[in-house]
Each structure stands twice: as C-alpha cells, then as structure tokens.
Design a protein around this motif. Structure first.
Motif, PDB file in Angstrom:
ATOM      1  N   LEU A 159       0.824  -1.204   0.000  1.00 56.03           N
ATOM      2  CA  LEU A 159       0.000   0.000   0.000  1.00 56.03           C
ATOM      3  C   LEU A 159       0.863   1.261   0.000  1.00 56.03           C
ATOM      4  N   GLU A 160       1.891   1.247   0.855  1.00 55.03           N
ATOM      5  CA  GLU A 160       2.771   2.408   0.936  1.00 55.03           C
ATOM      6  C   GLU A 160       3.530   2.614  -0.368  1.00 55.03           C
ATOM      7  N   ALA A 179       1.295   4.133  -2.954  1.00 55.20           N
ATOM      8  CA  ALA A 179       0.938   5.492  -2.542  1.00 55.20           C
ATOM      9  C   ALA A 179       2.057   6.476  -2.843  1.00 55.20           C
ATOM     10  N   ARG A 180       3.306   5.978  -2.918  1.00 55.96           N
ATOM     11  CA  ARG A 180       4.463   6.848  -3.141  1.00 55.96           C
ATOM     12  C   ARG A 180       4.877   6.911  -4.610  1.00 55.96           C
ATOM     13  N   ARG A 195      -8.336   0.470   0.790  1.00 57.75           N
ATOM     14  CA  ARG A 195      -7.193   1.373   0.807  1.00 57.75           C
ATOM     15  C   ARG A 195      -6.322   1.182  -0.429  1.00 57.75           C
ATOM     16  N   GLU A 225      -7.966   2.962  -3.253  1.00 57.09           N
ATOM     17  CA  GLU A 225      -7.798   4.404  -3.110  1.00 57.09           C
ATOM     18  C   GLU A 225      -6.408   4.850  -3.531  1.00 57.09           C
ATOM     19  N   ASN A 226      -5.409   3.992  -3.311  1.00 60.46           N
ATOM     20  CA  ASN A 226      -4.030   4.320  -3.659  1.00 60.46           C
ATOM     21  C   ASN A 226      -3.704   4.020  -5.117  1.00 60.46           C
TER      22      ASN A 226
END
Length: 351
Positions: free
Chosen positions: A61-62, A65-66, A91, A94-95
């Motif tokens: 996820l991270e 997101a980046r 999530r 969303e990312n």
C-alpha cells in the motif's frame, strides 16, 4: 511490455517471473526491496506493477501510494495479498490498485489477470498515442492555415505597395512597435502575434484612393484629405467579410487606427475605450513611425521629438496606456528602428 515484480520472498519472484515469461513479448524486472522497486518505477517506464502487500519496511500500500505518477496516469497495479480484509482492499483501490490476487497464487488466475492488465495497458497507450497523433495533426493543420492567412496578408500588402509607395520598412517597424505595445499591455502571446501579422494591412484601403491624391508630392488640401480619409472604411470593406480570424482583426485595425482617444478622429469619431484596443495600439505605432520617417512634405523627426509628441498628446490623440507601453520599452523601440531601415530616397504617405 515491461512487468515489475515486487516481493520480499525470492521464490515468489521466481515463480511469478516464470509465469509471466509464458506471455508473448513481455519481460520482467524483479525486486525484493520495496524501496528499490519504488525508486526504479519512479525513474523508468513500465507497463504493469505486481506488488506483494505484506513486506518489511514498506508494504505494498505504501509503495503504490508513493508512486510519483497520479493514479489515473500510471500503469495498472496488481496487488498480491494473503489478506481478505475488505479495509485493505479499499485502501489499495484508493491508492491506485487495479486488481487483486490472493495467496497462494493460482497459476491460471495469475496469467489471466496479468494478461488482462497488460491488455488494458496496451489499449490505454493506444488511446494516448492516438490523442497525441490527433493533436499533432491539428497543430499541423493550424500552422498551415496560419501560413496561408499570412501569405494572403503579404500578397494584399504587396498589391497595395504598387499604388502606395509607402516603404516596406515603415510597415515592418509599425507592426513590430504594435506587437511591442501589445506585449507590454499583457496580451497573450497568440494575440501579440496576431497584432504583428495584421497591423501591416492598416492602410490596405489606399488601393481605392485616386493616384493624383495618393501620389501627390505635397500636403493635401481639405477636399483631397476628405477623399484620402476614406481609405479607412475602404480597407474595412475589403476585409470585413473574410472568415479568417487574422483578416477579421486586420479589418478592425484598418477601420479604427485613425480614430482619436478624444473622439476627434475618423471615420466614426469614436472615443476612449469605444475604440477597439488594436486600433488604439496601431494608432500609436503608426503615428510614431510616420513622425520619425521622411515624407515629401516634411523631414524626419528625431526619436526624442516623436517621443515627446506622444507624451504631449496622451489622452488627446492617443490612449495613454498604449503610449506608456511603447515608451516603457524604449530600448526595444530603438532596436526595431535600427533593424528596419528605409531604403535611400524612400518618402511618402498622407495617411
């Protein structure tokens, strides 16, 4: 197509890589480090990112997101997770995740989803290329249209020169002065270019002025001046029915560049901001250059004397904003004057 595989377990990378190798014209690059994968994805083009959710230091996820590219502009993301937690999936979506695979990986499902994601990517790239191609074709067509418009303008100006011995250097100078004013007033670049291209046609109506008046080597009497002043309306009537934007602007300039800010001009006696801005701009540029040019009935004024004339007639003959705009660019004015010099012996104009 390029597929990026990210998983902290080596055997999983080997398995996924071998499965992807079964697809035609597809290659892989694998990362056990999410940080390394993120750096590579932000620096290189790729077509699909397959990333594990649960990894040390940075989870899937991270990582997504980046990613630097916005979700709607990046390649599809296929997230692999052992979790069936709905919150994780929400999530991920969303990312920017496009789809999911649940561990343990099913080979058939993996290949099907990978193939579908790559097909989606291929279709997206095809649309982007099509849009780029269309934009390029529109730009080419627009450039060709503008070139034809400019050619028409130059031919009309050349035709008028056979009757009006006004120098080509004057036309060049006043057109560049006009653009300078438009730029200083903050007009968009496209409008500045339009002013530069249309201004040379300001006196096209002189093709309708009788030779004995147009070519008279001295000052005109009142009756002759009345006939000469008809050139503004004649120029407008020549150009007004043209559909090209450039020629529409030229028609407006032809009609209004002899109007005065105080309302004492011709042909309609407009005043202030009732005079179109392009007319007010060209009025300043045209008179300034006429003053600094030799005419059969006068010597050329000095640049400083012409500058003072503009200042003395602010709010009378000229729009003060247009005068100020020209004088604010005095070094550029002098450069234009030096660049477009009259041929020896050139002298004319009763406009």
């Amino acid at each position: 197509m390029k597929v990026v595989l990210v998983d902290d377990t080596h055997i999983n990378l080997v398995l996924m890589s071998r499965l992807v190798d079964k697809l035609k014209d597809v290659s892989t690059i694998s990362f056990q480090s999410a940080h390394e994968a993120l750096a590579w994805c932000n620096a290189h083009p790729y077509d699909l990112l397959i990333v594990d959710y649960m990894m040390p230091d940075m989870n899937g996820l991270e990582l997504i997101a980046r990613l630097q590219a916005p979700p709607d502009q990046r390649p599809p993301v296929l997230m692999v997770t052992a979790s069936v937690d709905v919150d994780v999936r929400h999530r991920a979506l969303e990312n920017g995740a496009s789809d999911f695979l649940i561990k343990p990986i099913d080979k058939v499902e993996f290949l099907a989803r990978t193939r579908n994601m790559l097909a989606l990517r291929s279709a997206t790239l095809g649309l982007q290329h099509r849009a780029t191609w269309l934009a390029e074709e529109v730009a080419k067509a627009t450039a060709e249209l503008r070139a034809r418009e400019q050619e028409t303008i130059m031919l009309l100006c050349r035709a008028s020169e056979y009757r009006d011995p006004e120098t080509g250097a004057h036309i060049q100078r006043m057109a560049h002065y006009s653009r300078l004013i438009a730029e200083q007033l903050g007009l968009p670049e496209e409008q500045q270019q339009d002013v530069l291209n249309a201004a040379p046609m300001h006196d096209i109506g002189k093709v309708g002025t009788p030779d004995h008046i147009l070519l008279k080597p001295g000052r005109l009497d009142p009756d002759e001046m009345a006939i000469m002043r008809q050139h503004a309306a004649i120029g407008y009537n020549i150009l007004k029915d043209c559909q090209a934007r450039m020629l529409q602007l030229a028609a407006e300039i032809a009609l209004t560049h002899h109007e005065r800010y105080d309302g004492a001009g011709y042909p309609r006696g407009l005043a202030g901001e009732d005079i179109p801005l392009v007319g007010r701009i060209v009025a300043v540029a045209d008179v300034f250059d006429a003053l600094t040019s030799v005419r059969p009935y006068k010597r050329a004024w000095s640049m400083e004397d012409a500058r003072q004339h503009l200042l003395d007639n602010c709010g009378g003959h000229f729009d003060p904003r247009c005068v100020d705009a020209l004088l604010q660019r005095w070094d550029d004015v002098q450069a234009i004057r030096a660049r477009f010099r009259d041929e020896p012996g050139a002298a004319t104009d009763h406009g």
